[in-house]
Design an enzyme around this catalytic site. Structure first.
Site, mmCIF file in Angstrom:
data_model
loop_
_atom_site.group_PDB
_atom_site.id
_atom_site.type_symbol
_atom_site.label_atom_id
_atom_site.label_comp_id
_atom_site.label_asym_id
_atom_site.label_seq_id
_atom_site.Cartn_x
_atom_site.Cartn_y
_atom_site.Cartn_z
ATOM 1 N N HIS A 68 0.456 16.065 16.536
ATOM 2 C CA HIS A 68 1.449 17.042 16.113
ATOM 3 C C HIS A 68 0.905 18.458 16.276
ATOM 4 O O HIS A 68 -0.308 18.674 16.314
ATOM 5 C CB HIS A 68 1.844 16.788 14.661
ATOM 6 N N GLU A 70 0.818 20.954 14.207
ATOM 7 C CA GLU A 70 -0.002 21.375 13.079
ATOM 8 C C GLU A 70 -1.408 20.792 13.186
ATOM 9 O O GLU A 70 -2.397 21.470 12.923
ATOM 10 C CB GLU A 70 0.615 20.915 11.748
ATOM 11 N N CYS A 96 5.324 16.674 8.638
ATOM 12 C CA CYS A 96 5.421 15.284 8.182
ATOM 13 C C CYS A 96 4.337 15.034 7.131
ATOM 14 O O CYS A 96 3.505 15.902 6.864
ATOM 15 C CB CYS A 96 5.241 14.333 9.364
ATOM 16 N N CYS A 99 0.673 15.463 8.477
ATOM 17 C CA CYS A 99 0.320 16.879 8.623
ATOM 18 C C CYS A 99 0.214 17.568 7.271
ATOM 19 O O CYS A 99 -0.652 18.413 7.071
ATOM 20 C CB CYS A 99 1.334 17.580 9.519
#
Length: 138
Positions: A68, A70, A96, A99
């Site tokens: 991801h 992040e 999410c 993260c």
């Protein structure tokens, strides 16, 4: 947030293009976008596991080639020895649960996001901390 959106354009994900930047003292420390790890083939090259298996968004995050945005922004900070404690993260999507846990442990103090992402466990985890989470509607 417009810079995070620009970073998202580098994404190689076939389902969702996400960008993130980490900022401290009005300076961009790192950027990240969702895509496969270094030296691995990207989904745009080999296809998407999640699309092939019709996996819904927000479930079975481990069944994906990509990291991801992040995660990549945090990893870039670690890789280059950049301290991100007390920094702010701007992300085109709400984080999410995976993260969220990384953001909290990295010392980031606030997250601004543009687009919502339904993950009730991430919401619960953020609510249990002093982390500030704010949606920016542009």
């Amino acid at each position: 947030m417009s810079i995070a959106a620009m970073v998202a354009q580098r994404s190689t994900c076939l389902r969702r293009k996400v960008g993130a930047i980490i900022v401290k003292d009005k300076r961009i420390l790192t950027t990240g976008y969702n895509g496969a790890p270094v030296k691995m083939k990207h989904c745009q090259d080999v296809g998407c596991i999640r699309l092939k298996d019709s996996l819904p968004s927000g479930e079975r995050h481990e069944l994906c080639r990509g990291l991801h945005a992040e995660q990549n922004a945090i990893i870039q900070a670690a890789y280059h020895g950049i301290a991100i404690n007390n920094a702010i993260l701007y992300c085109t999507n709400k984080p999410c649960v995976i993260c969220a846990k990384m953001i909290i442990n990295s010392g980031i103090i606030k997250v601004y996001y543009r687009d919502d992402y339904s993950d009730p466990l991430a919401d619960q985890i953020f609510a249990e901390t002093t982390m500030e989470l704010e949606r920016l509607i542009l």
